[in-house]
Write a protein that holds these residues in place. Structure first.
Motif, PDB file in Angstrom:
ATOM      1  N   GLU A   1      -7.839  -3.148  -0.479  1.00  0.00           N
ATOM      2  CA  GLU A   1      -8.699  -4.241  -0.918  1.00  0.00           C
ATOM      3  C   GLU A   1      -8.054  -5.054  -2.030  1.00  0.00           C
ATOM      4  O   GLU A   1      -8.440  -6.188  -2.284  1.00  0.00           O
ATOM      5  CB  GLU A   1     -10.046  -3.672  -1.387  1.00  0.00           C
ATOM      6  N   GLU A   2      -7.066  -4.469  -2.723  1.00  0.00           N
ATOM      7  CA  GLU A   2      -6.345  -5.135  -3.796  1.00  0.00           C
ATOM      8  C   GLU A   2      -4.901  -5.367  -3.360  1.00  0.00           C
ATOM      9  O   GLU A   2      -4.378  -4.647  -2.511  1.00  0.00           O
ATOM     10  CB  GLU A   2      -6.378  -4.288  -5.072  1.00  0.00           C
ATOM     11  N   PRO A   3      -4.221  -6.347  -3.952  1.00  0.00           N
ATOM     12  CA  PRO A   3      -2.828  -6.608  -3.547  1.00  0.00           C
ATOM     13  C   PRO A   3      -1.879  -5.452  -3.839  1.00  0.00           C
ATOM     14  O   PRO A   3      -0.996  -5.167  -3.046  1.00  0.00           O
ATOM     15  CB  PRO A   3      -2.454  -7.852  -4.370  1.00  0.00           C
ATOM     16  N   TYR A   4      -2.065  -4.771  -4.985  1.00  0.00           N
ATOM     17  CA  TYR A   4      -1.135  -3.724  -5.387  1.00  0.00           C
ATOM     18  C   TYR A   4      -1.918  -2.495  -5.853  1.00  0.00           C
ATOM     19  O   TYR A   4      -1.913  -2.152  -7.046  1.00  0.00           O
ATOM     20  CB  TYR A   4      -0.214  -4.218  -6.508  1.00  0.00           C
ATOM     21  N   PRO A   5      -2.583  -1.799  -4.946  1.00  0.00           N
ATOM     22  CA  PRO A   5      -3.392  -0.650  -5.360  1.00  0.00           C
ATOM     23  C   PRO A   5      -2.518   0.524  -5.805  1.00  0.00           C
ATOM     24  O   PRO A   5      -1.394   0.706  -5.328  1.00  0.00           O
ATOM     25  CB  PRO A   5      -4.163  -0.300  -4.096  1.00  0.00           C
ATOM     26  N   ALA A   6      -3.052   1.329  -6.700  1.00  0.00           N
ATOM     27  CA  ALA A   6      -2.393   2.569  -7.097  1.00  0.00           C
ATOM     28  C   ALA A   6      -2.685   3.636  -6.055  1.00  0.00           C
ATOM     29  O   ALA A   6      -3.754   3.646  -5.433  1.00  0.00           O
ATOM     30  CB  ALA A   6      -2.895   3.019  -8.474  1.00  0.00           C
ATOM     31  N   ILE A   7      -1.749   4.548  -5.858  1.00  0.00           N
ATOM     32  CA  ILE A   7      -1.931   5.598  -4.859  1.00  0.00           C
ATOM     33  C   ILE A   7      -3.170   6.436  -5.171  1.00  0.00           C
ATOM     34  O   ILE A   7      -3.893   6.859  -4.259  1.00  0.00           O
ATOM     35  CB  ILE A   7      -0.673   6.497  -4.765  1.00  0.00           C
TER      36      ILE A   7
ATOM     37  N   SER B   1       0.830  -1.201   0.000  1.00  0.00           N
ATOM     38  CA  SER B   1       0.000   0.000   0.000  1.00  0.00           C
ATOM     39  C   SER B   1       0.864   1.251   0.000  1.00  0.00           C
ATOM     40  O   SER B   1       1.482   1.586   1.018  1.00  0.00           O
ATOM     41  CB  SER B   1      -0.915   0.014   1.233  1.00  0.00           C
ATOM     42  N   PRO B   2       0.929   1.992  -1.109  1.00  0.00           N
ATOM     43  CA  PRO B   2       1.670   3.265  -1.084  1.00  0.00           C
ATOM     44  C   PRO B   2       1.084   4.261  -0.093  1.00  0.00           C
ATOM     45  O   PRO B   2       1.818   5.063   0.488  1.00  0.00           O
ATOM     46  CB  PRO B   2       1.558   3.773  -2.524  1.00  0.00           C
TER      47      PRO B   2
ATOM     48  N   PRO C   1     -14.259  -0.972  11.337  1.00  0.00           N
ATOM     49  CA  PRO C   1     -14.669  -2.184  10.631  1.00  0.00           C
ATOM     50  C   PRO C   1     -13.587  -2.761   9.732  1.00  0.00           C
ATOM     51  O   PRO C   1     -13.883  -3.570   8.860  1.00  0.00           O
ATOM     52  CB  PRO C   1     -15.820  -1.664   9.767  1.00  0.00           C
ATOM     53  N   TRP C   2     -12.326  -2.359   9.920  1.00  0.00           N
ATOM     54  CA  TRP C   2     -11.282  -2.736   8.986  1.00  0.00           C
ATOM     55  C   TRP C   2     -10.866  -4.182   9.143  1.00  0.00           C
ATOM     56  O   TRP C   2     -10.982  -4.770  10.232  1.00  0.00           O
ATOM     57  CB  TRP C   2     -10.076  -1.820   9.169  1.00  0.00           C
TER      58      TRP C   2
END
Length: 335
Positions: free
Chosen positions: A80-86, A20-21, A230-231
């Protein structure tokens, strides 16, 4: 008491990694905010001191308290995704539910007596929508100034950590993965125990969604657990190789390795303590980029390196065989 997470079967089958950036940005800001935690990153902090001073991050500092305090989880929610964009993470942050933001900011400010009732605290809580928007804008500014220029190298270190731990899981199962996260993390009897982390009364217990594991360049020497409802339950731990990202001298290869591969090629292989580009390696070793490129090609053909494109860069990192050869583990290299 330490924080104990009791993982059921569903949790174990849904353990996952992510990079997570956004979380890395806030971990970097926490490092800046807490001088006793500098450790391996003194060089980075010296380089960034003037940049940080020019960012005017006062509204963000309000919610990055001293050690032991609570930072609102919406500042860096589990991806929520393995490699999200900032860009996607910032959009998600800006869309935080105002009631949730108000509750988490109230909890954060409540850790410092009188802060919630101060003019700054009241202003932040009176308009949570505007506050979230302002905090997201400042986070984006911090990202662009502090992390974006070096993000390909940072991400490469984080990906290398995940690859290493995935190999451990493939070789020894989840037990091997979870017991090797950090010296202060224990795994026994389906319970993941964070020994340096205080028990959190409102911690989010594992509930079948699994546990998210996130390597971090900046979290050292701690392990951070984001478990407030709720995380999704999350463990942020120091990535392998993060201490050598900015400060380490180029390691000298063993004499036997230098005789086997030649001095320059052995130095390039030993110097890949973190994934690097041809340009980085040429600068570190004082070699022409064409010379480094030739060495990298041969090492990759021999199965000692792997390469991966990150944006405009191609980053090279050692394979398990390359690690074994550099570490002198002849038996592992032969296998």
């Amino acid at each position: 008491m330490p924080l104990a997470l009791h993982l059921g079967t569903d949790d174990l089958t849904r353990c996952r990694f992510a990079i997570s950036p956004l979380c890395q940005t806030h971990e970097a800001l926490r490092l800046v905010r807490r001088p006793a935690r500098h450790g391996y990153h003194q060089g980075w902090l010296r380089r960034m001191r003037r940049t940080v001073a020019g960012l005017d991050l006062a509204p963000l500092w309000l919610f990055i308290p001293p050690p032991g305090g609570y930072t609102p989880d919406f500042l860096g929610p589990p991806p929520e995704e393995p490699y999200p964009a900032i860009e996607d993470e910032l959009a998600r942050m800006r869309a935080t539910d105002p009631d949730l933001a108000h509750a988490e900011m109230t909890r954060s400010l409540g850790g410092t007596p009188g802060l919630a009732e101060s003019p700054r605290g009241r202003a932040a809580l009176d308009d949570p929508v505007a506050t979230v928007r302002r905090l997201a804008d400042l986070t984006e500014r911090a990202w662009r100034a502090l992390l974006a220029p070096d993000w390909p190298r940072h991400r490469a270190v984080l990906e290398a950590d995940i690859a290493h731990r995935s190999r451990r899981a493939a070789d020894g199962g989840l037990d091997s993965l979870l017991t090797g996260l950090h010296p202060t993390v224990d795994w026994a009897g389906h319970t993941l125990t964070l020994r340096r982390y205080s028990d959190v009364p409102d911690a989010q217990p594992p509930d079948g969604r699994g546990v998210l594991l996130m390597p971090s360049v900046f979290v050292w020497p701690d392990v951070v657990s984001g478990f407030a409802r709720p995380w999704q339950p999350t463990v942020i731990y120091p990535a392998r190789g993060m201490g050598r990202l900015h400060t380490a001298p180029v390691p000298r290869p063993a004499e036997a390795l230098a005789r086997l591969l030649g001095p320059q090629r052995a130095a390039v292989l030993a110097g890949l303590t973190a994934p690097s580009s041809t340009t980085d390696l040429a600068r570190r070793h004082g070699l022409a980029p064409s010379t480094v490129s030739a060495h990298l090609s041969i090492l990759r053909e021999a199965g000692l390196l792997e390469s991966r494109r990150q944006g405009h860069y191609v980053l090279y990192g050692r394979t398990a065989l390359g690690d074994a050869l550099v570490d002198g583990d002849v038996r592992a290299a032969a296998d």
